[in-house]
Design an enzyme around this catalytic site. Sequence first.
Site, short mmCIF file in Angstrom:
data_model
loop_
_atom_site.label_atom_id
_atom_site.label_comp_id
_atom_site.label_asym_id
_atom_site.label_seq_id
_atom_site.Cartn_x
_atom_site.Cartn_y
_atom_site.Cartn_z
N HIS A 72 -2.30 -5.12 -2.28
CA HIS A 72 -1.00 -6.18 -2.42
C HIS A 72 -1.11 -6.92 -3.46
O HIS A 72 -2.46 -7.38 -4.02
CB HIS A 72 -0.83 -6.81 -1.35
N ASP A 75 2.79 -1.84 5.62
CA ASP A 75 3.51 -0.64 5.53
C ASP A 75 2.26 0.42 6.08
O ASP A 75 2.57 1.63 6.42
CB ASP A 75 3.76 0.20 4.12
#
Length: 433
Positions: A309, A367
């Site tokens: 991320h 996710d």
Amino acid sequence: MSHESLKTVQLTVGGKTITLPILTGTDGPSVIDIRTLYAETGLLTYDPGFTSTASCDSTITFIDGDKGRLLYRGYPIEQLVEQSDFMEVSYLLMYGELPNVSQRAHFSQDITYHTLVHEQISDFYSGFGRDAHPMAIMVGVVGALSSFYHNSKETQDESTREVACWRLIAKMPTLAAMAYNYSVGRPFTYPKNNLSYAGNFLRMMFSVPSEEYILSPVLERAMDRILVLHADHEQNASTSTVRLAGSSAANPFACIASGIAALWGPAHGGANEAVLSMLTEIGTADRIPEFIKRAKDKNDPFRLMGFGHRIYKNYDPRAKIMRETCHEVLAELGVKNDPLLTLAMELERIALEDPYFIEKKLYPNVDFYSGIIFRAMKIPVSMFTVIFAVARTVGWVSQWREMISDPMQKIGRPRQLYRGNIERPFVPVEKRG
Ligand code: CMC
């Protein structure tokens, strides 16, 4: 001197020294205010991908990437998921405070009042192929809403802006469920406003006219949690797209369609779909090392989906909650040993012990586990990112509304470092080599 206590920085360019203020927020890194830089020095800054650039100031969402913290309007995501629900969180994101009992009831009514879509919207669906990806349909139909609400005052008048936000939050589950039902050849189901936001969404997606739909409280709660977890995430790619589109005072429905387009990619919201495809491709735990090797190979475009991320250099707090929810949902649905969950946990374990992932601080993101929950809830893979879009709509509209209400707001217009040809004369076609 630590940079926290600095109030200004000085920059010397060609013998001229300019002073740039440092602006401090309530939390997180301070920023150098470079708004006068070009006027004073003729220089621009260069930051592709905005890795060191704050594009706006905001009071909505805060992420501490090193500690893995996520706050909506100051409230930790863990507490909101446990003690609140999507309707309250939507109010919080839009208005800045948790609602009292009467505000909550009014807001819920304002949203449910707008859940129906214009009957003519249904006609749009039949223009799409049956195998169209539901995200493609969503980009189209949400954009098409702008033709039903083309009010030129939309962005200038606060109450019109507010209604546009309610409409978008309210209509997204209806449109998303229609996209799914269209793809499987089932009739559309109208919303039922006595149900919760999550319950209504599930019913519109899965009920058929020939049978009574029985809403599972477990799935309803799981869907609500998923919506809360995805509701906002400060200036991510889709939110920044919505802000940029909105900065020209474009129609809000068209702006949200642009956010849906940005969300679709596998580097952003499309990762939940990609994670499931990846786990299916890996298949068995003995093949994990082969895929880890590929993820580390610079010459192989493969990346471990659901890992890494831009901001989190620690475990994404949403992934932690997703992982717990995943276990709960599977247990309550009576799924004892889900091979994909076992595989995902093994993949996570191996990756988190691997020096490459440790050194680059690559942890599971939101996710990584969501696809496994969606699969257990019998949600088709192509709808995963659509659910992300339904949840993120409240974040998009809150950020759009915050931007438009800011008196300092300007059209977003980045600059560039030009490396093309310098001026040259036109060559007629017969003289070109
Ligand atoms: N697998 C293997 N290597 C990775 C991965 C990964 N998933 N993610 C990053 N890296 C490496 C990357 O190759 C780079 O290495 P180097 O420094 O040697 O060039 C380093 O880590 C930094 O990566 P980056 O691409 O410069 O980082 P970024 O901030 O630009 O990208 C990201 C962030 C999320 C796009 C990226 O981590 C990624 O592609 N992850 C997989 C897709 C994914 O799960 N996306 C969902 C994000 S969370 C949900 C959302 O907010 O939408």
